[in-house]
Design a protein around this motif. Structure first.
Motif, PDB file in Angstrom:
ATOM      1  N   ILE A 276       0.912  -1.334   0.077  1.00 12.51           N
ATOM      2  CA  ILE A 276       0.088   0.004   0.088  1.00 12.51           C
ATOM      3  C   ILE A 276       0.795   1.172  -0.125  1.00 12.51           C
ATOM      4  CG2 ILE A 276      -1.538   1.513   1.616  1.00 12.51           C
ATOM      5  CD1 ILE A 276      -2.790  -1.234   2.209  1.00 12.51           C
ATOM      6  N   TYR A 277       1.974   1.271   0.721  1.00 16.78           N
ATOM      7  CA  TYR A 277       2.826   2.358   0.639  1.00 16.78           C
ATOM      8  C   TYR A 277       3.448   2.601  -0.463  1.00 16.78           C
ATOM      9  CZ  TYR A 277       5.699   6.125   3.077  1.00 16.78           C
ATOM     10  OH  TYR A 277       5.933   7.273   3.339  1.00 16.78           O
ATOM     11  N   LEU A 278       4.234   1.643  -1.080  1.00 14.78           N
ATOM     12  CA  LEU A 278       4.938   1.649  -2.291  1.00 14.78           C
ATOM     13  C   LEU A 278       3.870   2.171  -3.379  1.00 14.78           C
ATOM     14  CD1 LEU A 278       7.230  -1.347  -1.943  1.00 14.78           C
ATOM     15  CD2 LEU A 278       7.758   1.129  -1.772  1.00 14.78           C
ATOM     16  N   THR A 279       2.673   1.891  -3.195  1.00 13.37           N
ATOM     17  CA  THR A 279       1.602   2.026  -4.241  1.00 13.37           C
ATOM     18  C   THR A 279       1.394   3.591  -4.081  1.00 13.37           C
ATOM     19  OG1 THR A 279       0.674   0.044  -4.222  1.00 13.37           O
ATOM     20  CG2 THR A 279      -0.877   2.025  -5.209  1.00 13.37           C
ATOM     21  N   GLN A 280       1.425   4.430  -3.085  1.00 13.83           N
ATOM     22  CA  GLN A 280       1.469   5.734  -2.797  1.00 13.83           C
ATOM     23  C   GLN A 280       2.511   6.416  -3.377  1.00 13.83           C
ATOM     24  OE1 GLN A 280       0.710   6.992   1.261  1.00 13.83           O
ATOM     25  NE2 GLN A 280      -0.464   4.726   1.913  1.00 13.83           N
ATOM     26  N   ILE A 281       3.759   5.908  -3.323  1.00 12.51           N
ATOM     27  CA  ILE A 281       4.750   6.655  -3.645  1.00 12.51           C
ATOM     28  C   ILE A 281       4.961   6.607  -5.397  1.00 12.51           C
ATOM     29  CG2 ILE A 281       7.419   6.672  -3.887  1.00 12.51           C
ATOM     30  CD1 ILE A 281       7.202   5.561  -0.797  1.00 12.51           C
ATOM     31  N   PHE A 282       4.942   5.260  -5.723  1.00  8.58           N
ATOM     32  CA  PHE A 282       5.155   5.015  -6.987  1.00  8.58           C
ATOM     33  C   PHE A 282       4.144   5.000  -8.261  1.00  8.58           C
ATOM     34  CE2 PHE A 282       8.771   2.891  -4.750  1.00  8.58           C
ATOM     35  CZ  PHE A 282       9.739   3.604  -5.243  1.00  8.58           C
ATOM     36  N   GLU A 283       2.811   5.100  -7.629  1.00  9.86           N
ATOM     37  CA  GLU A 283       1.702   5.313  -8.558  1.00  9.86           C
ATOM     38  C   GLU A 283       1.062   6.583  -8.401  1.00  9.86           C
ATOM     39  OE1 GLU A 283      -0.773   2.041  -8.724  1.00  9.86           O
ATOM     40  OE2 GLU A 283       0.521   0.334  -8.934  1.00  9.86           O
ATOM     41  N   PHE A 284       0.913   6.930  -7.028  1.00 12.04           N
ATOM     42  CA  PHE A 284       0.169   8.246  -7.191  1.00 12.04           C
ATOM     43  C   PHE A 284       1.046   9.243  -6.918  1.00 12.04           C
ATOM     44  CE2 PHE A 284      -3.095   4.901  -5.192  1.00 12.04           C
ATOM     45  CZ  PHE A 284      -3.856   4.815  -6.408  1.00 12.04           C
ATOM     46  N   GLY A 285       2.154   9.056  -6.430  1.00  7.11           N
ATOM     47  CA  GLY A 285       2.898  10.173  -6.042  1.00  7.11           C
ATOM     48  C   GLY A 285       2.566  11.002  -4.845  1.00  7.11           C
ATOM     49  N   ALA A 286       1.485  10.484  -4.184  1.00  8.57           N
ATOM     50  CA  ALA A 286       1.113  11.501  -2.665  1.00  8.57           C
ATOM     51  C   ALA A 286       1.137  10.016  -1.628  1.00  8.57           C
ATOM     52  CB  ALA A 286      -0.374  12.067  -2.920  1.00  8.57           C
ATOM     53  N   PHE A 287       1.712  10.712  -0.455  1.00 10.88           N
ATOM     54  CA  PHE A 287       1.967   9.350   0.234  1.00 10.88           C
ATOM     55  C   PHE A 287       1.691  10.022   1.776  1.00 10.88           C
ATOM     56  CE2 PHE A 287       6.072  11.313  -0.871  1.00 10.88           C
ATOM     57  CZ  PHE A 287       6.454  11.536   0.431  1.00 10.88           C
ATOM     58  N   HIS A 288       1.245   9.251   2.757  1.00 11.52           N
ATOM     59  CA  HIS A 288       1.202   9.623   4.040  1.00 11.52           C
ATOM     60  C   HIS A 288       2.779   9.492   4.505  1.00 11.52           C
ATOM     61  CE1 HIS A 288       0.769   8.813   8.459  1.00 11.52           C
ATOM     62  NE2 HIS A 288      -0.619   9.149   8.516  1.00 11.52           N
ATOM     63  N   ALA A 289       3.220  10.580   5.233  1.00  7.40           N
ATOM     64  CA  ALA A 289       4.526  10.998   5.436  1.00  7.40           C
ATOM     65  C   ALA A 289       5.055  10.416   7.044  1.00  7.40           C
ATOM     66  CB  ALA A 289       5.043  12.255   5.231  1.00  7.40           C
ATOM     67  N   ASP A 290       4.103   9.881   7.745  1.00  9.44           N
ATOM     68  CA  ASP A 290       4.542   9.481   9.051  1.00  9.44           C
ATOM     69  C   ASP A 290       3.938   8.223   9.505  1.00  9.44           C
ATOM     70  OD1 ASP A 290       5.606   9.934  11.648  1.00  9.44           O
ATOM     71  OD2 ASP A 290       3.987  11.209  12.437  1.00  9.44           O
ATOM     72  N   PRO A 291       4.396   7.143   8.823  1.00 10.21           N
ATOM     73  CA  PRO A 291       3.796   6.029   9.281  1.00 10.21           C
ATOM     74  C   PRO A 291       4.148   4.958  10.403  1.00 10.21           C
ATOM     75  CG  PRO A 291       5.184   5.640   7.371  1.00 10.21           C
ATOM     76  CD  PRO A 291       5.118   7.146   8.242  1.00 10.21           C
ATOM     77  N   HIS A 292       4.306   5.805  11.516  1.00 14.25           N
ATOM     78  CA  HIS A 292       4.766   5.140  12.645  1.00 14.25           C
ATOM     79  C   HIS A 292       3.554   4.050  13.296  1.00 14.25           C
ATOM     80  CE1 HIS A 292       2.642   7.613  15.783  1.00 14.25           C
ATOM     81  NE2 HIS A 292       2.740   8.436  14.911  1.00 14.25           N
ATOM     82  N   PRO A 293       3.978   3.268  14.031  1.00 23.60           N
ATOM     83  CA  PRO A 293       2.955   2.164  14.425  1.00 23.60           C
ATOM     84  C   PRO A 293       1.698   2.680  14.839  1.00 23.60           C
ATOM     85  CG  PRO A 293       4.918   1.436  15.232  1.00 23.60           C
ATOM     86  CD  PRO A 293       5.143   2.896  14.628  1.00 23.60           C
ATOM     87  N   GLY A 294       1.763   4.017  15.687  1.00 20.65           N
ATOM     88  CA  GLY A 294       0.399   4.687  16.386  1.00 20.65           C
ATOM     89  C   GLY A 294      -0.483   5.236  15.141  1.00 20.65           C
ATOM     90  N   ASN A 295      -0.004   5.478  13.888  1.00 19.41           N
ATOM     91  CA  ASN A 295      -0.691   6.043  12.885  1.00 19.41           C
ATOM     92  C   ASN A 295      -1.244   4.917  11.995  1.00 19.41           C
ATOM     93  OD1 ASN A 295      -0.765   8.667  13.899  1.00 19.41           O
ATOM     94  ND2 ASN A 295       1.174   9.203  12.740  1.00 19.41           N
ATOM     95  N   VAL A 296      -0.902   3.461  12.128  1.00 20.93           N
ATOM     96  CA  VAL A 296      -1.187   2.620  11.329  1.00 20.93           C
ATOM     97  C   VAL A 296      -2.061   1.461  12.075  1.00 20.93           C
ATOM     98  CG1 VAL A 296      -0.644   1.007   9.437  1.00 20.93           C
ATOM     99  CG2 VAL A 296       0.779   3.004   9.963  1.00 20.93           C
ATOM    100  N   LEU A 297      -3.277   1.446  11.861  1.00 19.52           N
ATOM    101  CA  LEU A 297      -4.214   0.471  12.623  1.00 19.52           C
ATOM    102  C   LEU A 297      -4.729  -0.772  11.761  1.00 19.52           C
ATOM    103  CD1 LEU A 297      -6.528   3.288  14.473  1.00 19.52           C
ATOM    104  CD2 LEU A 297      -4.529   2.174  15.205  1.00 19.52           C
ATOM    105  N   VAL A 298      -4.754  -1.771  12.393  1.00 20.18           N
ATOM    106  CA  VAL A 298      -5.575  -2.981  11.696  1.00 20.18           C
ATOM    107  C   VAL A 298      -6.994  -3.350  12.272  1.00 20.18           C
ATOM    108  CG1 VAL A 298      -5.160  -5.359  10.978  1.00 20.18           C
ATOM    109  CG2 VAL A 298      -3.214  -3.949  11.365  1.00 20.18           C
ATOM    110  N   ARG A 299      -7.834  -3.377  11.558  1.00 18.85           N
ATOM    111  CA  ARG A 299      -9.367  -3.713  11.858  1.00 18.85           C
ATOM    112  C   ARG A 299      -9.173  -5.170  12.002  1.00 18.85           C
ATOM    113  NH1 ARG A 299     -13.184  -0.457   8.109  1.00 18.85           N
ATOM    114  NH2 ARG A 299     -13.824   1.417   9.374  1.00 18.85           N
ATOM    115  N   PRO A 300     -10.430  -5.658  12.813  1.00 13.58           N
ATOM    116  CA  PRO A 300     -10.518  -7.093  13.198  1.00 13.58           C
ATOM    117  C   PRO A 300     -10.843  -7.972  11.788  1.00 13.58           C
ATOM    118  CG  PRO A 300     -11.837  -6.014  14.734  1.00 13.58           C
ATOM    119  CD  PRO A 300     -11.379  -4.945  13.539  1.00 13.58           C
ATOM    120  N   ASP A 301     -11.309  -7.225  10.408  1.00 15.20           N
ATOM    121  CA  ASP A 301     -11.316  -7.884   9.201  1.00 15.20           C
ATOM    122  C   ASP A 301     -10.100  -7.790   8.595  1.00 15.20           C
ATOM    123  OD1 ASP A 301     -11.306  -5.374   8.678  1.00 15.20           O
ATOM    124  OD2 ASP A 301     -13.199  -5.424   7.539  1.00 15.20           O
ATOM    125  N   GLY A 302      -8.956  -7.398   8.822  1.00 11.38           N
ATOM    126  CA  GLY A 302      -7.999  -7.222   8.256  1.00 11.38           C
ATOM    127  C   GLY A 302      -7.438  -6.059   7.422  1.00 11.38           C
TER     128      GLY A 302
END
Length: 562
Positions: A276-302
């Motif tokens: 997902i992150y590499l898609t942001q960089i190399f396809e869309f050219g716009a990316f979330h710039a602070d992906p530390h663990p507190g900013n990346v959550l996982v839902r129960p459905d994955g």
């Protein structure tokens, strides 16, 4: 205006005191800041806490930043992503900085929300949590529930933050003005540009509507993705001082026990996150710039969820191709290709010695080519690339450093979840995809169309421009402006040499005169001291005084590093 000036002078004097306390007397004594230090205070500061000298210079700089407060901490955090400006040891220290700010009273948060929305809190929320979920230097976050029943989080800006930031930004401009020559001698050639860029960044961060727009942009880009979700911002309930966002439940991406309890494969979660992150960089050219663990959550459905879009990076299409080309050149062990792509990526590409630049890149490739895939580290590669950028003073887009930093963070997350996680294995297919996109028929057609449009515009304006030049030549109005730069230091040195040469010549002349005076025949009224005429002593005294002045000037310039 007068009140602000007095306030700035007081604050600048405090900054000077902090600098001297931590052993940076040269910053104060070698700049206009020295005028603000009362003579009565100088000696006590210079004999201050000796324990601080047991730390490194870079650690003392971090201590200064921590003591000066949140705005300076944010500036240092921003500079920690600019390896083209700062040496790596200082960046390492800046990365340790944390804006630990206690929350402000919930009553003030309620009042701000009501002022911004123009109605009582009860007309918007059925519930509003008294205890904030988190607190930072700009604002804090509260949980709430809308009248319609949806759970939301509300970001509320601190009541006095805008005034404080404006005051500190004014102070930063004044500090740069006072210390610019010193900073340039330390290798920081554009301090004013750095403060200007930081001011734009802070102004944007103080406007929560900018974050809401970024979230909506990402929601649109990923609306067809089942494995990735961005919370919805409630624009109708948001202003530049408050931001209402959909509440999303989930665990941190690094909470491996919880992922296993939900029946997920941590390895699969890590792979999905990197894709997902590499898609942001190399396809869309716009990316979330602070992906530390507190900013990346996982839902129960994955489903993966990104929160906090206060820091977003962007690359143009050409920057994207050049950045990918650096990695592709490294994979092919082609230092010349890496060098050319670095030049394409740089905003200014004045590299004095391309052969030396290619040699350094070849050494970097050799260092990593001998490593096994399991031994390769994105952190080590990022440090090496940033070291090359710093040594050659390449001005590359700030987004490049955000990407390198984010990849290092993601690699750390991946290694928690995936024992065989390797960032390079994920980047490689994207490099192949980028080459295919760059040389696709559609992209070549677009580039040709752009070039043709530019050429057509040139041909359309060329006759008019030539006609205007010819008219000026015929009227004798054509002027050529030539600007010389880089000679100020030379002129100052020449002026110093001439001044010292005159003083030295006068001193020598007085010494010669004193020697000749011993041969003179004087009347009986001429006083003598220790067997020598007084006029001889006067000549020697003047010569000694001039030599003392020369000695002081030389010592002063040594301290300034001139």
């Amino acid at each position: 205006m007068f009140k602000n000036t007095i306030s700035n002078l007081t604050r600048i004097r405090q900054v000077a005191e902090v600098l001297i306390r931590y052993g940076f007397e040269d910053v104060v004594t070698s700049t206009a800041l020295r005028r603000l230090v009362p003579p009565s205070r100088r000696r006590s500061w210079q004999e201050g806490e000796q324990a601080v000298f047991e730390t490194t210079r870079w650690q003392r700089i971090r201590m200064i930043i921590e003591e000066l407060g949140p705005t300076f901490i944010k500036l240092a955090q921003a500079l920690s992503n600019r390896a083209d400006l700062l040496p790596q040891p200082l960046i390492d220290e800046f990365e340790k900085l944390q804006s630990n700010v206690p929350p402000f009273p919930v009553a003030q948060a309620r009042r701000i929300i009501e002022q911004e929305l123009g109605r009582p809190l009860e007309e918007v929320f059925t519930e509003f949590d008294e205890v904030p979920l988190g607190s930072a230097s700009i604002g804090q976050v509260h949980g709430a529930r809308l009248l319609s029943g949806e759970r939301v989080v509300v970001k509320v800006q601190r009541p006095d933050v805008q005034e404080k930031v404006r005051t500190d930004l004014s102070l930063l401009h004044e500090l740069v003005r006072l210390t610019a020559p010193f900073l340039r001698r330390q290798g920081l050639n554009n301090p004013q540009d750095i403060v200007d860029a930081f001011e734009r960044s802070m102004t944007k961060e103080l406007d929560y509507t900018s974050e809401a727009r970024s979230m909506e942009q990402f929601r649109k880009l990923y609306e067809d993705y089942d494995t990735f979700y961005i919370p919805r911002p409630y624009r109708e309930l948001s202003t530049n001082r408050i931001l209402v966002i959909e509440f999303v439940s989930g665990c941190k991406i690094t909470d491996k026990p919880q992922l296993l309890e939900w029946g997920m494969s941590p390895e699969k979660v890590a792979e999905t996150g990197m894709d997902i992150y590499l898609t942001q960089i190399f396809e869309f050219g716009a990316f979330h710039a602070d992906p530390h663990p507190g900013n990346v959550l996982v839902r129960p459905d994955g489903t993966l969820v990104l929160i906090d879009f206060g820091m977003v990076g962007r690359l143009t299409k050409q920057q994207k191709y050049a950045f990918a080309g650096v990695f592709i050149g490294m994979a092919r062990q082609d230092p010349r290709s890496m060098a050319l792509n670095f030049r394409r990526l740089a905003l200014t590409s004045e590299i004095p010695d391309m052969r030396a630049f290619e040699a350094d890149l070849a050494q970097l490739i050799e260092d990593f080519a001998t490593l096994d895939v399991k031994e390769m580290s994105m952190s080590d590669l990022a440090d090496s690339l940033q070291g090359v950028i710093y040594r050659y003073k390449l001005q590359v887009p700030g987004a490049v450093f955000l990407i390198l930093r984010a990849l290092v963070i993601l690699e750390g997350i991946g290694k928690v979840l995936h024992p065989r996680f390797n960032t390079f294995e994920f980047v490689r297919p994207y490099g192949t995809r980028i080459i295919a996109e760059q040389y696709s028929a559609e992209n070549i057609q677009n580039e040709a169309l752009y070039t043709g449009t530019q050429l057509l515009a040139l041909l359309q304006t060329l006759p008019t421009d030539v006609r205007q030049i010819m008219r000026k030549i015929s009227r004798g109005d054509l002027r050529v402006r030539v600007e010389l730069s880089g000679y100020q230091l030379l002129l100052r040195k020449a002026d110093q040499l001439v001044s010292r040469g005159i003083l030295a010549a006068v001193a020598v002349a007085m010494i010669v005169f004193a020697g000749l005076s011993l041969l003179g025949h004087y009347p009986a009224s001429m006083p003598y001291h220790r067997g020598l005429p007084v006029i001889t002593w006067y000549s020697l005294g003047v010569a000694a005084f001039l030599l003392l002045i020369l000695f002081i000037l030389g010592t002063k310039n040594e301290r300034r590093g001139e």
